[in-house]
Structures are given as structure tokens and as C-alpha cells.
Design an enzyme around this catalytic site. Sequence first.
Site, short mmCIF file in Angstrom:
data_model
loop_
_atom_site.label_atom_id
_atom_site.label_comp_id
_atom_site.label_asym_id
_atom_site.label_seq_id
_atom_site.Cartn_x
_atom_site.Cartn_y
_atom_site.Cartn_z
CB SER A 163 -0.90 0.00 1.25
OG SER A 163 -1.52 1.26 1.37
CE LYS A 201 -11.66 -0.11 -0.99
NZ LYS A 201 -11.65 0.67 -2.23
CG ASP A 256 -12.31 4.18 -3.12
OD1 ASP A 256 -11.20 4.62 -2.77
OD2 ASP A 256 -12.66 3.00 -2.91
N GLY A 295 -16.50 -3.85 -6.80
CA GLY A 295 -16.69 -2.82 -5.79
C GLY A 295 -16.30 -1.43 -6.28
P1 NAP Z 1 -13.28 -6.55 -8.03
O1 NAP Z 1 -14.43 -6.26 -7.13
O2 NAP Z 1 -12.51 -7.82 -7.87
O3 NAP Z 1 -13.85 -6.48 -9.56
C1 NAP Z 1 -13.04 -6.86 -10.64
C2 NAP Z 1 -13.77 -6.53 -11.96
O4 NAP Z 1 -12.88 -6.88 -13.03
C3 NAP Z 1 -15.06 -7.32 -12.19
O5 NAP Z 1 -15.98 -6.52 -12.88
C4 NAP Z 1 -14.58 -8.47 -13.08
O6 NAP Z 1 -15.57 -9.01 -13.93
C5 NAP Z 1 -13.55 -7.76 -13.93
N1 NAP Z 1 -12.60 -8.71 -14.51
C6 NAP Z 1 -11.61 -9.36 -13.86
N2 NAP Z 1 -10.94 -10.17 -14.73
C7 NAP Z 1 -11.54 -10.00 -15.94
C8 NAP Z 1 -11.32 -10.55 -17.24
N3 NAP Z 1 -10.33 -11.44 -17.47
N4 NAP Z 1 -12.11 -10.14 -18.26
C9 NAP Z 1 -13.10 -9.25 -18.04
N5 NAP Z 1 -13.38 -8.69 -16.84
C10 NAP Z 1 -12.60 -9.06 -15.80
O7 NAP Z 1 -12.20 -5.39 -7.95
P2 NAP Z 1 -12.43 -3.84 -7.57
O8 NAP Z 1 -12.25 -3.62 -6.13
O9 NAP Z 1 -13.70 -3.42 -8.20
O10 NAP Z 1 -11.17 -3.15 -8.29
C11 NAP Z 1 -11.08 -3.07 -9.72
C12 NAP Z 1 -9.77 -2.39 -10.11
O11 NAP Z 1 -9.78 -1.03 -9.66
C13 NAP Z 1 -8.55 -3.06 -9.45
O12 NAP Z 1 -7.50 -3.10 -10.40
C14 NAP Z 1 -8.20 -2.09 -8.31
O13 NAP Z 1 -6.81 -2.13 -8.00
C15 NAP Z 1 -8.58 -0.74 -8.93
N6 NAP Z 1 -8.87 0.29 -7.93
C16 NAP Z 1 -8.10 1.43 -7.94
C17 NAP Z 1 -8.36 2.45 -7.04
C18 NAP Z 1 -7.51 3.71 -7.08
O14 NAP Z 1 -7.48 4.45 -6.09
N7 NAP Z 1 -6.86 4.00 -8.20
C19 NAP Z 1 -9.39 2.33 -6.09
C20 NAP Z 1 -10.17 1.16 -6.11
C21 NAP Z 1 -9.88 0.14 -7.03
P3 NAP Z 1 -16.60 -10.15 -13.41
O15 NAP Z 1 -17.62 -9.43 -12.60
O16 NAP Z 1 -17.13 -10.72 -14.67
O17 NAP Z 1 -15.78 -11.12 -12.61
#
Ligand code: NAP
Length: 286
Positions: free
Chosen positions: A19, A70, A111, A140
Amino acid sequence: MISGQTRVAGVVGWPVRHSLSPLIHNHWLQAGGLDGVYVAFSPPQDGFSAFAAGLRGGAICGLNVTLPFKEQALALANGAADQVSDLARLAGAANLVLFHADGTVRVDNTDGEGLLFAFARQAPSLNLSAAPVVILGAGGAARGAAAALILAGVPRVHLVNRTLDKALSIASALGPKVQAFEPSQAEAAFEGAGAIINATSLGLGGGDGPKVPWQAVSPDAVFMDMVYKPLETEFLAQARLRGHGIVDGLDMLVGQARPSFEAFYGVPPPATVDVRGLALAQMTAT
Ligand code: NAP
């Protein structure tokens, strides 16, 4: 110096070792000459509620919360006097928990504020209220972003996700301004969009990003990627090559940290520290 009055806050996640939040907050504390410290906690994946129960009553002033806790952080606000912000409720998740001395908690989600901060910094001429926004993903982060964008006045959010049911469930929680699409309907989702956000985990660590139907993209659409490792993902590189404005995920991270810092330590972060530059240096070194 740690004193008898040092305010302690931190980040909890699993894993949490990489982190950037301790780096960001502790540099702000140091620059502001504040008597505070920010540390990282990593309870076992099934141990979040026991960990948080020990903090009620104000052992520390607050926590940022990252994956996979979260949703459990939102559920901490289960007492009559506990408080949940509108954004945390709509996002279905909290990334900020404040522990009060009387044993109550307030949970919030910053966020979305981080996302808006990133757009304001890197695409200042984009008017988010003028056109629909496409969000790729329905996890999320996508739900939190959709909630924040709707509250900020975006006319429609189009969620495109591999698993349609997850997008449909977010649309049903957030109301008619959010519409769900499966990848085969992506062209319809992208038509006329002012911004396109990658909220999938595709591209993390340098792989391919999500597929884009370029023929349906407006020439002035801005591309944003929540993934910030690498800073310029394949998704952003493709958009930049085609002349689109781009917004990276690192300013979203800094943008969500700012209101958290103020909630923990009672003052806004000092403007004198280049935390983005420090974070980039740490990312390059590891
Ligand atoms: P999450 O809840 O695990 O959701 C992951 C998403 O990615 C789901 O919609 C999933 O689709 C999709 N996905 C994963 N593998 C895939 C593939 N091979 N093909 C198509 N879709 C795929 O994760 P999250 O918490 O929402 O986070 C998502 C991203 O945002 C992460 O990379 C995280 O590090 C980033 N993030 C960044 C910040 C920042 O401050 N910059 C803050 C929060 C999150 P399915 O629903 O079909 O499984």
C-alpha cells in the site's frame, strides 16, 4: 517524534504490504508538523470483525480500508448511533472508518471523491454532466464510481461487465440512471460517451486492458484507468495513441487519501508535498 498525544490512524487490507497510503499520509504529517502517525494493519482474511471490534472506543482515530474488507467495513456501522455516509451506502462499501471515543463509528467512502479529483486534475475541461460515462467492470470499485458519478450529476452511467448479473444488480441498487450492458453490446454503451473508465482489474501489472470498440468512441472522449501499476496501462496507451485525453489511477489514490487525512487529523493535507511524485518513486523502486 511519538508523544503522549500522537493521533494514530492507518490502513487495513490483506495483503497491505505494498500500500502507498502510509507513504502518502506520513509525508503529509511530517510536512504539516503534526503529531500523528499512519500505519498498516493486515489481520487474517477472516479476522476483520475481531480486529475492528478491538478499535471501537477510539484506540485509534480511524482507518482506511482496502481489499478485501470494504464491504465488512460498511457493516461495522450496525449500531443505532453509528453513521453511514450516503456515498458509502450507495457504494455498498466503505474505505474510511472513524472510531469515536463513545464507541460509535462513522463509515464513509472517499473513492468517488478520488475519482473526481483525478478527472479535475488531469482532464480539467471535461464536463462530466454533459454526456454518459462508461464504466468497464462491475466490482466494488465500479459500484463506488457509479454512485459518486450519479451524485455528481452525470446524466447516465453505462456499466459493461463480463458477468451481466453483477452489472444488473448495481443498476438495480443505484436506479434508472445506471444501465447494464454485456460486452457484446459494448458499441451501444460507448456511443456518445464523454468518459470511459476501466474499473476492471485487467491491465494490472502490465497485461492487456479491456477491449474497446474504437469505432463507437467519440473523438473527444476521455479515458481513465483505475489501475495505476503501471501508471500508463495498455488501455491508456491505446487511447493516447488515438488522440484521447487520459487520466491515470494514481491521482484517484491521492484524491481518496485527502479527505481521509482531514478526517483523521483535523486539517487538510499540506499542499507543499508532491505525494504523487513520492508514490511514483516508490512504485519504480519496488
Ligand atoms: P473486483 O471487485 O474484484 O472487480 C473486478 C472486476 O474486473 C469485475 O468486474 C470483473 O468481472 C472484472 N474482470 C476481472 N478479470 C476480468 C477478465 N479477465 N475479463 C473481463 N473482466 C474481468 O475489484 P475492484 O475492487 O472493483 O477493483 C477493480 C480495479 O480497480 C482493481 O484493479 C483495483 O486495484 C482498482 N482500484 C483502484 C483504485 C484507485 O485508487 N486508483 C481504487 C479502487 C480500485 P466479473 O464481474 O465478470 O468477474
